[in-house]
Design a protein around this motif. Structure first.
Motif, PDB file in Angstrom:
ATOM      1  N   THR A 490      28.378  58.826  41.600  1.00 41.18           N
ATOM      2  CA  THR A 490      28.185  57.498  41.038  1.00 41.18           C
ATOM      3  C   THR A 490      29.390  56.596  41.288  1.00 41.18           C
ATOM      4  O   THR A 490      30.531  56.973  41.029  1.00 41.18           O
ATOM      5  CB  THR A 490      27.933  57.579  39.528  1.00 41.18           C
ATOM      6  OG1 THR A 490      26.766  58.365  39.300  1.00 41.18           O
ATOM      7  CG2 THR A 490      27.725  56.200  38.934  1.00 41.18           C
ATOM      8  N   THR A 491      29.130  55.404  41.810  1.00 38.07           N
ATOM      9  CA  THR A 491      30.144  54.355  41.889  1.00 38.07           C
ATOM     10  C   THR A 491      29.601  53.128  41.184  1.00 38.07           C
ATOM     11  O   THR A 491      28.396  52.881  41.176  1.00 38.07           O
ATOM     12  CB  THR A 491      30.490  54.002  43.349  1.00 38.07           C
ATOM     13  OG1 THR A 491      29.305  53.553  44.012  1.00 38.07           O
ATOM     14  CG2 THR A 491      31.058  55.204  44.075  1.00 38.07           C
ATOM     15  N   ALA A 492      30.482  52.370  40.571  1.00 36.07           N
ATOM     16  CA  ALA A 492      30.069  51.194  39.799  1.00 36.07           C
ATOM     17  C   ALA A 492      30.902  50.001  40.224  1.00 36.07           C
ATOM     18  O   ALA A 492      32.109  50.109  40.449  1.00 36.07           O
ATOM     19  CB  ALA A 492      30.242  51.445  38.306  1.00 36.07           C
ATOM     20  N   THR A 493      30.250  48.857  40.361  1.00 41.38           N
ATOM     21  CA  THR A 493      30.938  47.595  40.643  1.00 41.38           C
ATOM     22  C   THR A 493      30.660  46.634  39.502  1.00 41.38           C
ATOM     23  O   THR A 493      29.496  46.338  39.205  1.00 41.38           O
ATOM     24  CB  THR A 493      30.460  46.983  41.972  1.00 41.38           C
ATOM     25  OG1 THR A 493      30.732  47.900  43.028  1.00 41.38           O
ATOM     26  CG2 THR A 493      31.185  45.674  42.242  1.00 41.38           C
ATOM     27  N   VAL A 494      31.707  46.157  38.859  1.00 48.80           N
ATOM     28  CA  VAL A 494      31.583  45.241  37.725  1.00 48.80           C
ATOM     29  C   VAL A 494      31.867  43.836  38.214  1.00 48.80           C
ATOM     30  O   VAL A 494      32.864  43.590  38.896  1.00 48.80           O
ATOM     31  CB  VAL A 494      32.560  45.626  36.594  1.00 48.80           C
ATOM     32  CG1 VAL A 494      32.466  44.621  35.456  1.00 48.80           C
ATOM     33  CG2 VAL A 494      32.250  47.025  36.090  1.00 48.80           C
ATOM     34  N   THR A 495      30.974  42.913  37.891  1.00 52.98           N
ATOM     35  CA  THR A 495      31.138  41.507  38.271  1.00 52.98           C
ATOM     36  C   THR A 495      31.342  40.681  37.012  1.00 52.98           C
ATOM     37  O   THR A 495      30.504  40.714  36.103  1.00 52.98           O
ATOM     38  CB  THR A 495      29.912  40.987  39.030  1.00 52.98           C
ATOM     39  OG1 THR A 495      29.721  41.783  40.197  1.00 52.98           O
ATOM     40  CG2 THR A 495      30.098  39.534  39.439  1.00 52.98           C
ATOM     41  N   ALA A 496      32.438  39.968  36.946  1.00 53.46           N
ATOM     42  CA  ALA A 496      32.718  39.067  35.827  1.00 53.46           C
ATOM     43  C   ALA A 496      32.673  37.649  36.358  1.00 53.46           C
ATOM     44  O   ALA A 496      33.482  37.256  37.194  1.00 53.46           O
ATOM     45  CB  ALA A 496      34.077  39.377  35.214  1.00 53.46           C
ATOM     46  N   ALA A 497      31.679  36.875  35.913  1.00 54.73           N
ATOM     47  CA  ALA A 497      31.489  35.510  36.410  1.00 54.73           C
ATOM     48  C   ALA A 497      32.304  34.539  35.569  1.00 54.73           C
ATOM     49  O   ALA A 497      32.303  34.608  34.338  1.00 54.73           O
ATOM     50  CB  ALA A 497      30.016  35.136  36.371  1.00 54.73           C
ATOM     51  N   ALA A 498      33.012  33.629  36.226  1.00 50.61           N
ATOM     52  CA  ALA A 498      33.841  32.665  35.517  1.00 50.61           C
ATOM     53  C   ALA A 498      33.035  31.520  34.935  1.00 50.61           C
ATOM     54  O   ALA A 498      33.589  30.631  34.302  1.00 50.61           O
ATOM     55  CB  ALA A 498      34.914  32.109  36.459  1.00 50.61           C
ATOM     56  N   THR A 499      31.713  31.505  35.148  1.00 50.18           N
ATOM     57  CA  THR A 499      30.905  30.385  34.661  1.00 50.18           C
ATOM     58  C   THR A 499      30.811  30.371  33.152  1.00 50.18           C
ATOM     59  O   THR A 499      30.755  29.333  32.527  1.00 50.18           O
ATOM     60  CB  THR A 499      29.494  30.473  35.249  1.00 50.18           C
ATOM     61  OG1 THR A 499      28.967  31.766  34.960  1.00 50.18           O
ATOM     62  CG2 THR A 499      29.532  30.282  36.737  1.00 50.18           C
ATOM     63  N   GLY A 500      30.771  31.554  32.524  1.00 49.22           N
ATOM     64  CA  GLY A 500      30.700  31.575  31.066  1.00 49.22           C
ATOM     65  C   GLY A 500      32.055  31.306  30.444  1.00 49.22           C
ATOM     66  O   GLY A 500      32.163  30.669  29.403  1.00 49.22           O
ATOM     67  N   GLY A 501      33.112  31.773  31.033  1.00 49.67           N
ATOM     68  CA  GLY A 501      34.460  31.602  30.522  1.00 49.67           C
ATOM     69  C   GLY A 501      35.424  32.439  31.340  1.00 49.67           C
ATOM     70  O   GLY A 501      35.031  33.299  32.124  1.00 49.67           O
ATOM     71  N   LEU A 502      36.721  32.188  31.146  1.00 48.11           N
ATOM     72  CA  LEU A 502      37.726  32.914  31.908  1.00 48.11           C
ATOM     73  C   LEU A 502      37.746  34.383  31.502  1.00 48.11           C
ATOM     74  O   LEU A 502      37.469  34.731  30.360  1.00 48.11           O
ATOM     75  CB  LEU A 502      39.104  32.289  31.685  1.00 48.11           C
ATOM     76  CG  LEU A 502      39.269  30.835  32.175  1.00 48.11           C
ATOM     77  CD1 LEU A 502      40.653  30.323  31.828  1.00 48.11           C
ATOM     78  CD2 LEU A 502      39.028  30.760  33.679  1.00 48.11           C
ATOM     79  N   THR A 503      38.096  35.238  32.457  1.00 49.27           N
ATOM     80  CA  THR A 503      38.135  36.675  32.219  1.00 49.27           C
ATOM     81  C   THR A 503      39.577  37.166  32.333  1.00 49.27           C
ATOM     82  O   THR A 503      40.257  36.890  33.320  1.00 49.27           O
ATOM     83  CB  THR A 503      37.259  37.419  33.234  1.00 49.27           C
ATOM     84  OG1 THR A 503      35.923  36.932  33.129  1.00 49.27           O
ATOM     85  CG2 THR A 503      37.266  38.910  32.964  1.00 49.27           C
ATOM     86  N   SER A 504      40.020  37.894  31.305  1.00 46.31           N
ATOM     87  CA  SER A 504      41.367  38.472  31.329  1.00 46.31           C
ATOM     88  C   SER A 504      41.338  39.923  31.773  1.00 46.31           C
ATOM     89  O   SER A 504      42.134  40.346  32.614  1.00 46.31           O
ATOM     90  CB  SER A 504      42.014  38.363  29.940  1.00 46.31           C
ATOM     91  OG  SER A 504      42.074  37.018  29.514  1.00 46.31           O
ATOM     92  N   THR A 505      40.422  40.701  31.213  1.00 49.06           N
ATOM     93  CA  THR A 505      40.332  42.114  31.561  1.00 49.06           C
ATOM     94  C   THR A 505      38.871  42.515  31.717  1.00 49.06           C
ATOM     95  O   THR A 505      37.978  41.921  31.108  1.00 49.06           O
ATOM     96  CB  THR A 505      40.970  43.002  30.476  1.00 49.06           C
ATOM     97  OG1 THR A 505      40.285  42.792  29.228  1.00 49.06           O
ATOM     98  CG2 THR A 505      42.447  42.694  30.309  1.00 49.06           C
ATOM     99  N   VAL A 506      38.652  43.531  32.565  1.00 48.25           N
ATOM    100  CA  VAL A 506      37.322  44.092  32.768  1.00 48.25           C
ATOM    101  C   VAL A 506      37.446  45.611  32.673  1.00 48.25           C
ATOM    102  O   VAL A 506      38.317  46.208  33.315  1.00 48.25           O
ATOM    103  CB  VAL A 506      36.743  43.700  34.144  1.00 48.25           C
ATOM    104  CG1 VAL A 506      35.398  44.363  34.357  1.00 48.25           C
ATOM    105  CG2 VAL A 506      36.591  42.196  34.249  1.00 48.25           C
ATOM    106  N   THR A 507      36.593  46.233  31.880  1.00 49.21           N
ATOM    107  CA  THR A 507      36.622  47.684  31.724  1.00 49.21           C
ATOM    108  C   THR A 507      35.220  48.254  31.881  1.00 49.21           C
ATOM    109  O   THR A 507      34.227  47.530  31.760  1.00 49.21           O
ATOM    110  CB  THR A 507      37.179  48.093  30.350  1.00 49.21           C
ATOM    111  OG1 THR A 507      36.323  47.546  29.323  1.00 49.21           O
ATOM    112  CG2 THR A 507      38.595  47.596  30.160  1.00 49.21           C
TER     113      THR A 507
END
Length: 673
Positions: A490-507
């Protein structure tokens, strides 16, 4: 000239007073027919003659990402008669799904979906589903497709609310399309399967290729067809089962992708073999494929998926901003149709028999009528209905269904926003002093006329200073997770979109996580899961920013059964013989190829004698096995030409994989020495 029912309704005059009593019954009948046919004539603008837009007309909505607007083009006239601005989309890529009373516009850069009400010519709802999503709509159904995450969500096409739980497939989606019965078909190349989704519920999967094949989907004449670029072949799916495949000739294959339209009317499916100048015309009814070379048309290297209409095939050539035209009857090319003067991002589709070629980033488009006649379209037309509309979601005024002949001649335009640039205060009495336009003197109408020397100085009344618009608080970041595999791979790719708000960390967290299993970061937004078993897991991605925290969860059930074991003559040794004449059989095999990270719990080996009867069955966790007393045959009285055989099957918690068997070539089969 014969007119359609819609034309008769639109042009019908009111009955005169003399015939009023006679017309009451016919009006009731006409209204019943109107409702039964789903047609409606709506007064949308200032005059009955220029602002009538039928919901079932032969026009189309075309996007202009450069300006962030969507324009409605009238089919008969070929001119823009309405436009709606989608705030915040200027310079973005927009796609339009138009079906019935809903027009759904997707900003693929941000994942925000906007619903345009064709009656009110305004945005009536918006939802953000994450960057990169697409929308498929039809038959009153609508789905948001998150291809990397392998997930589809059914939504209400009117409110954009999500209906029920999303469907997660466990592997990326290549393409999806909808048939007339409202079934969404989803192509999963990693699994080699096509999956139907009805009312938001996944149905029985249909195998249409080998796992890992380069597969895409098109809907031809209402039938889902798998386009397998690896085989290469076309596989129609009828009644939930794959029909016999139609093989495609060279230059298809050899790793070349195939470009086919999302849907075509009829059973002629044109396909472009990518990186070549070859078009294949597949006749699904006859089971034949013709090869058409486009070299004589001097094509660019940017050909798109061709469409079919009116006995012609239209091939988008974005590199030169035009359509190549091939007449299928006589089998010859017609003059290319110019859309723009140079390269352009062309979107080409067929609606109600009319071909629309739209320059997504510019103002130009072309409509090609069923008879092949063309008309240039200018999308940026000022002073059309809806052009002054704003787009924040709001309630629309109630629309009244009125025949054009009854429409008021001076109806105000729809939803004109108030002008807030310059605050105004009502003025009474003389004009304010030119030097102080913000002061308005108060005049008593009962007082005598003032003289120049006795005029009191009026008390200034300052214009209220508008309160500054408060800065909205930061929003929560949008986040999504896409998985490949379902087990040790299993590999996972996390996408954090800046449209909702700024992202500081992703876990990313995985539960349950057994002893010895880990989830490690392999990049800014990618993770690798080292798991020891295959089974139910929940993957939760969390994005944290100044505006708060957001999560996205994907769950999997059991992983697929293992693949098959391949045996050949080099996998066994049967030369050892015991004193009693029995033999020692030693088998060796390789583990099955893991496609989605499926694990193997154990192997089942079955031994059969010369008569085909089961002699023994062993279970082992190793990739080898030994049977020390395999029966021999009576060489003086041979049975027949049957062989002793054995099979090997891999198993896990989800079931057994395909079996493979092998036999022994020996003297007994041929009557002894």
């Amino acid at each position: 000239m014969r007119r359609t029912r819609g034309e008769r309704l639109t042009r019908r005059r009111l009955p005169s007073r003399v015939a009023a009593s006679r017309a009451r019954g016919s009006v009731a009948v006409s209204l019943a027919l109107l409702l039964a046919g789903g047609s409606a004539v709506l007064v949308l603008g200032q005059s009955a003659g220029s602002a009538v837009l039928r919901l079932d007309d032969v026009g189309a909505w075309l996007a202009s990402g450069a300006r962030g607007i969507v324009s409605h083009i009238n089919g008969p006239s070929g001119r823009a008669d309405a436009s709606v601005t989608i705030n915040g989309t200027k310079g973005h890529h927009l796609t339009v799904a138009q079906d019935g009373s809903s027009v759904l516009v997707t900003d693929t850069d941000t994942g925000r979906v906007s619903r345009i009400d064709p009656a009110g010519l305004a945005v009536t709802g918006q939802q953000n589903f994450g960057a990169g999503v697409t929308v498929v709509a039809g038959a009153g159904q609508a789905y948001v497709i998150d291809k990397p995450a392998g997930r589809v969500s059914r939504i209400d096409p009117t409110t954009l609310d999500v209906l029920g739980a999303p469907v997660a497939f466990g592997s990326p989606i290549d393409s999806a399309g909808m048939t007339a019965d409202g079934t969404l078909w989803v192509m999963l190349p990693v699994q080699g399967q096509l999956v139907p989704v009805r009312q938001g519920i996944a149905g029985v999967t249909v195998p249409v290729g080998r796992p890992g094949d380069q597969l895409s989907l098109t809907i031809a004449d209402g039938v889902p067809v798998a386009v397998d670029a690896t085989a290469p072949a076309l596989v129609p799916v009828r009644d939930g089962h794959p029909a016999p495949e139609l093989r495609l000739p060279p230059p298809a294959g050899s790793g070349r992708s195939l470009l086919a339209a999302p849907a075509v009317d009829g059973q002629l499916l044109p396909i472009i073999v990518n990186t070549t100048s070859t078009m294949l015309l597949a006749d699904l009814a006859a089971g034949t494929v013709r090869t058409v070379e486009l070299g004589s048309q001097d094509p660019s290297g940017q050909l798109g998926a061709p469409v079919v209409a009116g006995g012609r095939v239209y091939v988008p050539d974005s590199g030169k901003g035009r359509l190549l035209v091939y007449a299928t009857g006589p089998g010859r090319f017609e003059a290319p149709i110019t859309v723009t003067s140079g390269a352009a991002e062309l979107t080409v589709f067929v609606r109600n028999g009319t071909v629309w070629a739209n320059d997504q980033s510019g103002s130009h488009a072309v409509m090609v009528r069923p008879d092949g006649s063309t008309q240039q379209v200018e999308k940026y037309t000022p002073d059309v209905a809806g052009s002054a509309s704003t787009t924040p979601p709001r309630a629309l005024p109630r629309q009244v269904v009125v025949p054009p002949s009854q429409a008021p001649r001076n109806q105000p335009p729809i939803a004109v926003p108030p002008q807030r640039d310059t605050p105004r205060v009502p003025v009474t009495g003389p004009s304010p002093s030119p030097s102080r336009p913000d002061i308005q003197p108060t005049v008593d109408p009962t007082a005598p006329s003032p003289t120049a020397t006795a005029s009191p100085t009026p008390t200034p009344t300052p214009t209220p200073t508008p309160s500054p618009t408060p800065t909205p608080p930061p929003g929560k970041p949008a986040v999504s997770v896409a998985l490949v595999g379902n087990g040790p791979k299993t590999t996972a790719t996390v996408t954090a979109a800046a449209t909702g708000g700024l992202t500081s960390t992703v876990t990313l967290t995985v539960t349950p996580l057994n002893a010895g299993e880990t989830v490690t970061s392999t990049g800014p937004t990618s993770y690798a899961a080292t798991l020891t078993t295959c089974g139910p897991r929940t993957y939760t991605a969390t994005a944290t920013g100044p505006g708060g925290q957001n999560t996205s969860t994907v769950s999997f059930g059991k992983c697929p059964p293992p693949g098959g074991i391949h045996l050949d003559q080099s996998n066994y040794m049967a030369s050892l013989e015991n004193p009693d004449g029995t033999r020692v059989i030693q088998l060796n095999w390789d583990p099955p190829v893991s496609v989605q990270g499926e694990t193997v719990t154990d192997y089942v080996i079955s031994y059969y004698n010369y008569s085909g009867n089961l002699v023994a069955r062993h279970v082992t966790t190793q990739t080898s096995d030994t049977f020390n007393a395999f029966p021999t045959c009576d060489k003086q009285n041979p049975r027949d030409e049957r062989q002793p055989t054995w099979t090997v099957v891999a198993r896990n918690s989800s079931g057994s994989g395909p079996s493979d068997n092998i036999g022994i070539e020996d003297d007994c089969r041929y009557g002894g020495p």
